[in-house]
Motif scaffolding. Structure first.
Motif, PDB file in Angstrom:
ATOM      1  N   ASN A  53      42.423  11.413 104.302  1.00 44.90           N
ATOM      2  CA  ASN A  53      41.046  11.340 103.813  1.00 44.90           C
ATOM      3  C   ASN A  53      40.869  12.119 102.520  1.00 44.90           C
ATOM      4  O   ASN A  53      40.125  11.705 101.622  1.00 44.90           O
ATOM      5  CB  ASN A  53      40.060  11.878 104.866  1.00 44.90           C
ATOM      6  CG  ASN A  53      39.812  10.875 105.978  1.00 44.90           C
ATOM      7  OD1 ASN A  53      40.124   9.703 105.830  1.00 44.90           O
ATOM      8  ND2 ASN A  53      39.272  11.337 107.082  1.00 44.90           N
ATOM      9  N   ALA A  54      41.541  13.271 102.421  1.00 44.89           N
ATOM     10  CA  ALA A  54      41.440  14.075 101.206  1.00 44.89           C
ATOM     11  C   ALA A  54      41.967  13.292  99.999  1.00 44.89           C
ATOM     12  O   ALA A  54      41.372  13.315  98.913  1.00 44.89           O
ATOM     13  CB  ALA A  54      42.224  15.378 101.375  1.00 44.89           C
ATOM     14  N   ILE A  55      43.081  12.574 100.203  1.00 50.29           N
ATOM     15  CA  ILE A  55      43.642  11.755  99.118  1.00 50.29           C
ATOM     16  C   ILE A  55      42.665  10.642  98.734  1.00 50.29           C
ATOM     17  O   ILE A  55      42.411  10.384  97.551  1.00 50.29           O
ATOM     18  CB  ILE A  55      45.000  11.157  99.544  1.00 50.29           C
ATOM     19  CG1 ILE A  55      46.040  12.269  99.708  1.00 50.29           C
ATOM     20  CG2 ILE A  55      45.488  10.125  98.520  1.00 50.29           C
ATOM     21  CD1 ILE A  55      47.338  11.818 100.346  1.00 50.29           C
ATOM     22  N   VAL A  56      42.085   9.984  99.758  1.00 49.43           N
ATOM     23  CA  VAL A  56      41.134   8.888  99.505  1.00 49.43           C
ATOM     24  C   VAL A  56      39.896   9.407  98.783  1.00 49.43           C
ATOM     25  O   VAL A  56      39.417   8.806  97.814  1.00 49.43           O
ATOM     26  CB  VAL A  56      40.733   8.194 100.826  1.00 49.43           C
ATOM     27  CG1 VAL A  56      39.618   7.173 100.590  1.00 49.43           C
ATOM     28  CG2 VAL A  56      41.940   7.505 101.448  1.00 49.43           C
ATOM     29  N   ASN A  57      39.364  10.546  99.247  1.00 48.72           N
ATOM     30  CA  ASN A  57      38.150  11.094  98.642  1.00 48.72           C
ATOM     31  C   ASN A  57      38.382  11.514  97.195  1.00 48.72           C
ATOM     32  O   ASN A  57      37.523  11.320  96.335  1.00 48.72           O
ATOM     33  CB  ASN A  57      37.647  12.295  99.455  1.00 48.72           C
ATOM     34  CG  ASN A  57      37.214  11.898 100.850  1.00 48.72           C
ATOM     35  OD1 ASN A  57      36.865  10.754 101.095  1.00 48.72           O
ATOM     36  ND2 ASN A  57      37.251  12.847 101.773  1.00 48.72           N
ATOM     37  N   TYR A  58      39.560  12.099  96.924  1.00 46.37           N
ATOM     38  CA  TYR A  58      39.869  12.484  95.556  1.00 46.37           C
ATOM     39  C   TYR A  58      40.071  11.240  94.681  1.00 46.37           C
ATOM     40  O   TYR A  58      39.540  11.153  93.567  1.00 46.37           O
ATOM     41  CB  TYR A  58      41.133  13.346  95.514  1.00 46.37           C
ATOM     42  CG  TYR A  58      41.618  13.604  94.112  1.00 46.37           C
ATOM     43  CD1 TYR A  58      40.941  14.489  93.278  1.00 46.37           C
ATOM     44  CD2 TYR A  58      42.740  12.934  93.604  1.00 46.37           C
ATOM     45  CE1 TYR A  58      41.365  14.712  91.976  1.00 46.37           C
ATOM     46  CE2 TYR A  58      43.167  13.159  92.307  1.00 46.37           C
ATOM     47  CZ  TYR A  58      42.478  14.044  91.501  1.00 46.37           C
ATOM     48  OH  TYR A  58      42.900  14.247  90.211  1.00 46.37           O
ATOM     49  N   THR A  59      40.809  10.268  95.195  1.00 46.18           N
ATOM     50  CA  THR A  59      41.113   9.060  94.423  1.00 46.18           C
ATOM     51  C   THR A  59      39.849   8.282  94.077  1.00 46.18           C
ATOM     52  O   THR A  59      39.726   7.730  92.980  1.00 46.18           O
ATOM     53  CB  THR A  59      42.073   8.150  95.225  1.00 46.18           C
ATOM     54  OG1 THR A  59      43.246   8.893  95.564  1.00 46.18           O
ATOM     55  CG2 THR A  59      42.480   6.922  94.417  1.00 46.18           C
ATOM     56  N   ASN A  60      38.884   8.241  95.007  1.00 46.38           N
ATOM     57  CA  ASN A  60      37.674   7.426  94.826  1.00 46.38           C
ATOM     58  C   ASN A  60      36.450   8.257  94.457  1.00 46.38           C
ATOM     59  O   ASN A  60      35.314   7.821  94.669  1.00 46.38           O
ATOM     60  CB  ASN A  60      37.404   6.631  96.102  1.00 46.38           C
ATOM     61  CG  ASN A  60      38.475   5.604  96.368  1.00 46.38           C
ATOM     62  OD1 ASN A  60      38.486   4.543  95.763  1.00 46.38           O
ATOM     63  ND2 ASN A  60      39.410   5.923  97.264  1.00 46.38           N
ATOM     64  N   ARG A  61      36.695   9.440  93.884  1.00 43.78           N
ATOM     65  CA  ARG A  61      35.566  10.281  93.470  1.00 43.78           C
ATOM     66  C   ARG A  61      34.774   9.572  92.369  1.00 43.78           C
ATOM     67  O   ARG A  61      35.291   8.696  91.675  1.00 43.78           O
ATOM     68  CB  ARG A  61      36.083  11.631  92.966  1.00 43.78           C
ATOM     69  CG  ARG A  61      36.884  11.537  91.671  1.00 43.78           C
ATOM     70  CD  ARG A  61      37.745  12.746  91.438  1.00 43.78           C
ATOM     71  NE  ARG A  61      38.454  12.667  90.160  1.00 43.78           N
ATOM     72  CZ  ARG A  61      39.543  11.953  89.959  1.00 43.78           C
ATOM     73  NH1 ARG A  61      40.057  11.219  90.938  1.00 43.78           N
ATOM     74  NH2 ARG A  61      40.129  11.951  88.763  1.00 43.78           N
ATOM     75  N   THR A  87      41.768  24.288  97.283  1.00 45.43           N
ATOM     76  CA  THR A  87      40.743  24.967  98.081  1.00 45.43           C
ATOM     77  C   THR A  87      39.957  23.969  98.916  1.00 45.43           C
ATOM     78  O   THR A  87      39.701  24.185 100.115  1.00 45.43           O
ATOM     79  CB  THR A  87      39.780  25.746  97.159  1.00 45.43           C
ATOM     80  OG1 THR A  87      40.529  26.687  96.399  1.00 45.43           O
ATOM     81  CG2 THR A  87      38.713  26.474  97.957  1.00 45.43           C
ATOM     82  N   ALA A  88      39.565  22.856  98.284  1.00 47.81           N
ATOM     83  CA  ALA A  88      38.797  21.833  98.993  1.00 47.81           C
ATOM     84  C   ALA A  88      39.611  21.224 100.133  1.00 47.81           C
ATOM     85  O   ALA A  88      39.101  21.019 101.242  1.00 47.81           O
ATOM     86  CB  ALA A  88      38.369  20.741  98.014  1.00 47.81           C
ATOM     87  N   TYR A  89      40.894  20.957  99.864  1.00 44.78           N
ATOM     88  CA  TYR A  89      41.756  20.346 100.895  1.00 44.78           C
ATOM     89  C   TYR A  89      41.926  21.269 102.097  1.00 44.78           C
ATOM     90  O   TYR A  89      41.756  20.850 103.246  1.00 44.78           O
ATOM     91  CB  TYR A  89      43.116  19.996 100.294  1.00 44.78           C
ATOM     92  CG  TYR A  89      44.153  19.651 101.328  1.00 44.78           C
ATOM     93  CD1 TYR A  89      44.048  18.476 102.070  1.00 44.78           C
ATOM     94  CD2 TYR A  89      45.221  20.503 101.589  1.00 44.78           C
ATOM     95  CE1 TYR A  89      44.992  18.159 103.041  1.00 44.78           C
ATOM     96  CE2 TYR A  89      46.168  20.193 102.551  1.00 44.78           C
ATOM     97  CZ  TYR A  89      46.049  19.024 103.269  1.00 44.78           C
ATOM     98  OH  TYR A  89      46.970  18.725 104.233  1.00 44.78           O
ATOM     99  N   VAL A  90      42.248  22.537 101.845  1.00 41.53           N
ATOM    100  CA  VAL A  90      42.466  23.489 102.945  1.00 41.53           C
ATOM    101  C   VAL A  90      41.178  23.673 103.753  1.00 41.53           C
ATOM    102  O   VAL A  90      41.192  23.664 104.992  1.00 41.53           O
ATOM    103  CB  VAL A  90      42.967  24.841 102.398  1.00 41.53           C
ATOM    104  CG1 VAL A  90      42.982  25.895 103.497  1.00 41.53           C
ATOM    105  CG2 VAL A  90      44.363  24.682 101.805  1.00 41.53           C
TER     106      VAL A  90
END
Length: 322
Positions: free
Chosen positions: A128-136, A149-152
């Motif tokens: 989800n972190a990858i998806v959220n960053y990719t589709n920001r 920081t956001a991921y952890v």
């Protein structure tokens, strides 16, 4: 010789009317098509070339309207709408169905032990972190330290939520325990998405007029965008995590699964995949990709800047992200 394609088709917008749910659904069935993942790098670059040339007013000889729209949707599936960068493969919306059917199917199958809950929640939130960053939304870069920081924070919050809910449902009927993964995912989305997009909440996202002219950045637009994405993501997960547990509880009482228990995980993954094929595009379509809000709802200082430029403007637009 067939007539040349006019250079007046607006491929900056989707092919179908985005003011209707049906039009948005057709659009997202194309964008989330898992077959887009199989396209070669050369095909993606060719689609980019066709789209960028057409936007610049150059129409390749022999190009048909269907070919143009096909190139546009290939381009949209692989390149970020604000930055133009090629997106991480598993972060693309076309990867949602194959990735989520595997991860969600395993979360629903291996939910009984704490190590299994920990592992699959970590895998899910990492994805989800990858998806959220990719589709920001927006085109401002995010630093590695902000991303880390956001991921952890997001992953820790999701795992703690899952374990807390698991302990609360320990003495409840088994069917209730099966819904712990969904509750954890819903809660985690409320944590993960705002954290991974916290820079937007602090600095705002680009807002434009209806013609795409940039007017500035707004944190109010970012709040609305992130809220809509959270609702859509929970909606995507709901059918895939609510329907299979009921079916699997019924099947596990029958002799077939008792005789072949190793079929439990493949069946679960298949049921989840069937739900996601429809839930993913339909929930993406709950809100327009190019969202809008009244100028009067923006921050006072942003309103003042807009009124200086265009005192008659009433509505601004922004990419909400996915």
């Amino acid at each position: 010789m067939p007539p040349s394609l006019p250079a007046t088709i607006n491929i900056r917008e989707p092919r179908w009317d985005q003011s209707t749910f049906q039009g948005r659904a057709k659009h997202f069935f194309m964008v989330t098509d898992p077959r887009n993942l199989l396209l070669s790098g050369a095909t993606l670059e060719e689609a980019r070339r066709v789209v960028e040339d057409y936007r610049a007013g150059t129409v390749p000889p022999g190009l048909t309207e269907d070919q143009l729209w096909r190139a546009k949707y290939i381009y949209d599936s692989a390149f970020h709408p604000d930055t133009g960068e090629k997106m991480i493969l598993i972060g693309r919306m076309s990867a949602q169905v194959p990735m989520n059917m595997t991860i969600t199917g395993c979360m629903l199958t291996f939910y009984r032990t704490t190590p299994a809950v920990l592992f699959w929640q970590w895998v899910n939130q990492s994805f989800n972190a990858i998806v959220n960053y990719t589709n920001r939304s927006g085109d401002a870069p995010i630093t590695p330290s902000q991303l880390g920081t956001a991921y952890v924070s997001a992953t820790t919050g999701a795992v703690v939520t899952a374990l807390g809910l698991k302990s609360l449902t320990k003495h409840l009927p088994a069917i209730i325990g099966r819904y712990v993964p969904f509750a954890a995912v819903a809660a985690a989305n409320c944590i993960n998405i705002p954290l991974m997009r916290q820079r937007e909440l602090k600095l705002g996202i680009p807002i434009t007029d209806e013609n795409g002219k940039r007017l500035g950045e707004s944190t109010a637009a970012a709040q609305k965008a992130i809220f809509q994405v959270v609702v859509s993501r929970i909606g995507m997960a709901a059918p895939a995590m609510a329907i299979p547990p009921v079916i699997m509880t019924m099947l596990e009482k029958r002799a077939f699964l008792k005789r072949y228990p190793y079929l439990n995980a493949p069946l679960q993954v298949g049921l989840v995949g069937l739900c996601l094929v429809f839930a993913t595009p339909l929930c993406c379509a709950l809100f327009p990709q190019k969202s809008s809000m009244p100028v009067s709802s923006l921050e006072p200082e942003v309103q003042a800047r807009i009124q200086e430029k265009d005192p008659w403007l009433e509505t601004v637009y922004f990419n909400k992200g996915l």
